[in-house]
Enzyme design. Structure first.
Site: not given
Length: 563
Positions: A29, A100-101, A148, A236, A270
């Site tokens: 990101y 997250s990722y 996403w 989440d 999240h």
């Protein structure tokens, strides 16, 4: 990297001379952003005595290569960790952080056991690529996945110098609530097909097959050999997977890892992380202190700094009381499952009906019926989705706007005489029949306030054709009564004195999940022309006692629980 592809990183160093351990954040990101929506800027960590490396993952932003989600993160993570450990002015001890990722990237690297990786702090990530991420019990996680894909594909378009595609994707992202209704799912715009071919792959693999198992952490717990600080949020989408990771590595990880697992759960969704979540203010105890927590965590494992007091294995936020609790295990010891049975005298349709919950088992009662048609799905108000609250349904919200619908069954307890503390996994056993060959059942736990507000606590869905497992869908016998066990996931909430417990039952949670066409077909191929009506029958009698199961613990002040 080992194949010659160059990945680019920004490096932040303390001003003073010396050697320092490394904190590594690998993100798709933009390394210049460094996930500062939730974390302090890398310079802040550098001021506290770390060399901070923030890297664009393969195929993202400044880094070379092609982006295929998760496929290269294990080897690239290993190579980056070992490269960072050899930088000048570095103590060869590496910790990783990110959510997250960027948390998934930590786990993928940890599986490969890099010699210089000492600790990780994965936040807001699940245990399985299929269950709880791309799908849940057969239902496609539409809002999370589509939002996403449209977001990450914009950078891919710019790297390919396709500004026309980037503009198209940006417009779709801005108007995503209309995009959610686009059918069929497997015929996305040309820009998505060209830039994000993995989206169609995810739709093609609608069961949990080998495609998903390759990147699922739950199949590799025995490879983890580092301490991990698992950070989760009650709202989440990945909360159940976060807890599964904590317990799974404590059970199956290497001996070096088992004693180094810690769990920390906030009331957050999240992102962003704040005391203000959805429509609720969880108070000053819920403010974002993750950066200070990570300093303590990495100080222990990278700098050999002893904590002032032994840390509890599990720290979790108890909503309702808005206080912190500690335990050594999850589930919390002492929880007792209490059954709350569904009842109605005439009908439970909508908040105007007479559906009720009580601990009294049902006798002779007529079932409740409602009609579900996928062209008019029940919208998701808040809940557990991801990742942007303006675009996807997230957090606590007043459910009354959907509880006025007749295709929502509403069962409410009497006002509680005492506080009721629910801590653990919430489940529903639903005896139901449908006229369709496939359909969905949704259950939602709601906290009803004395002023009438009805705030969602937890939710779950099951695609009827996946009732026997995730590997192979099978048709539902029409009009046959079957039992569906629906997990609403874990939570920790005090239902206060004077509040009531409510269970909503319906057949859609859109756009959190895709609409079931009520046919045994690939839902990604369905159009409006394929939609059929399903009449749903929910039983609650002596033979078919549908019930809500709550894990209740004794009052934290030492008294008995209410009920």
């Amino acid at each position: 990297m080992r194949d010659g592809v160059k990945l680019y990183a920004d490096i932040y160093r303390p001003a003073a001379d010396g050697s320092y351990p490394v904190l590594l954040l690998r993100t798709p990101y933009n390394k210049e952003d460094a996930q500062t929506m939730n974390f302090a800027h890398p310079a802040w960590y550098a001021r506290h005595g770390y060399v901070v490396v923030v890297q664009d993952t393969r195929g993202r932003w400044s880094s070379e290569g092609d982006f295929h989600p998760y496929e290269a993160e294990a080897e690239d993570g290993y190579d980056t960790i070992e490269w960072a450990a050899k930088l000048p002015g570095v103590v060869p001890k590496v910790g990783m952080y990110g959510f997250s990722y960027a948390a998934a990237a930590q786990w993928q690297a940890a599986i490969t056991k890099p010699p210089h990786l000492r600790a990780i702090a994965p936040a807001m990530i699940g245990s399985d690529s299929y269950q709880g991420k791309a799908y849940r019990n057969g239902a496609f996680a539409l809002a999370l996945t589509q939002s996403w894909v449209l977001f990450v594909a914009q950078d891919t378009a710019l790297k390919a110098r396709r500004t026309d595609w980037a503009s198209e994707l940006s417009a779709l992202y801005t108007g995503i609530h209309a995009f959610y209704k686009r059918l069929p799912l497997n015929d996305p715009p040309e820009a998505v097909k060209a830039l994000a071919p993995y989206y169609e792959q995810w739709l093609e693999h609608r069961t949990r097959d080998d495609f998903w198992k390759r990147s699922s952490l739950s199949d590799h717990y025995d490879s983890i050999n580092v301490p991990a600080l698992h950070v989760g949020g009650w709202y989440d989408i990945f909360i159940d997977g976060t807890i599964e990771n904590f317990n799974g590595i404590r059970r199956y990880g290497t001996d070096a890892a088992k004693d180094g697992q810690y769990l920390y759960i906030e009331p957050w969704f999240h992102m962003p992380w704040s005391r203000y979540v959805g429509e609720l203010d969880f108070g000053p105890e819920a403010v974002n202190r993750i950066d200070e927590l990570q300093l303590q965590w990495f100080g222990r494992w990278l700098k050999d700094e002893e904590p002032e007091a032994p840390a509890a294995r599990v720290r979790y936020f108890l909503m309702g009381s808005n206080t912190w609790k500690e335990a050594e295990t999850w589930p919390v010891p002492g929880a007792e499952t209490k059954d709350y049975y569904l009842h109605s005298l005439r009908k439970a349709n909508s908040v105007n009906g007479d559906g009720s919950l009580s601990q009294e088992p049902p006798g002779e009662e007529f079932p409740d019926l409602y009609v579900y048609h996928p062209s008019i799905p029940v919208p998701a108000l808040g809940g557990r989705s991801g990742a942007v609250p303006d675009l996807t349904p997230m957090g606590p919200r007043n459910q009354l706007p959907i509880e006025v619908r007749n295709d929502v069954l509403v069962y409410t307890s009497a006002p509680l005489e005492h506080d009721l503390i629910v801590t653990g996994e919430v489940t529903v056993q639903l005896y139901a029949a449908t006229t369709a060959e496939d359909t969905d059942f949704v259950a939602k736990l709601v906290d009803v306030y004395p002023d009438g507000r009805a705030v969602n606590i937890a939710e779950g869905i099951v695609r009827a054709s996946f009732r026997s497992g995730l590997e192979r869908p099978e048709a539902v016998p029409p009009d046959q009564v079957l039992i569906y066990t629906i997990s609403l996931g874990p939570t920790a909430n005090v239902f206060k004195q004077g509040h009531a417990i409510r269970l909503d039952v319906t057949s859609s949670l859109f756009p959190t999940f895709d609409r079931n066409p009520n046919r045994l077909m690939n839902p990604d191929e369905a159009t409006e022309a394929d939609f059929v009506t399903a009449t749903q029958t929910i039983y609650h009698d002596a033979r078919y006692p549908s019930k809500l199961q709550l894990p209740v613990i004794a009052d934290f002040k030492g008294g008995e629980e209410g009920g």
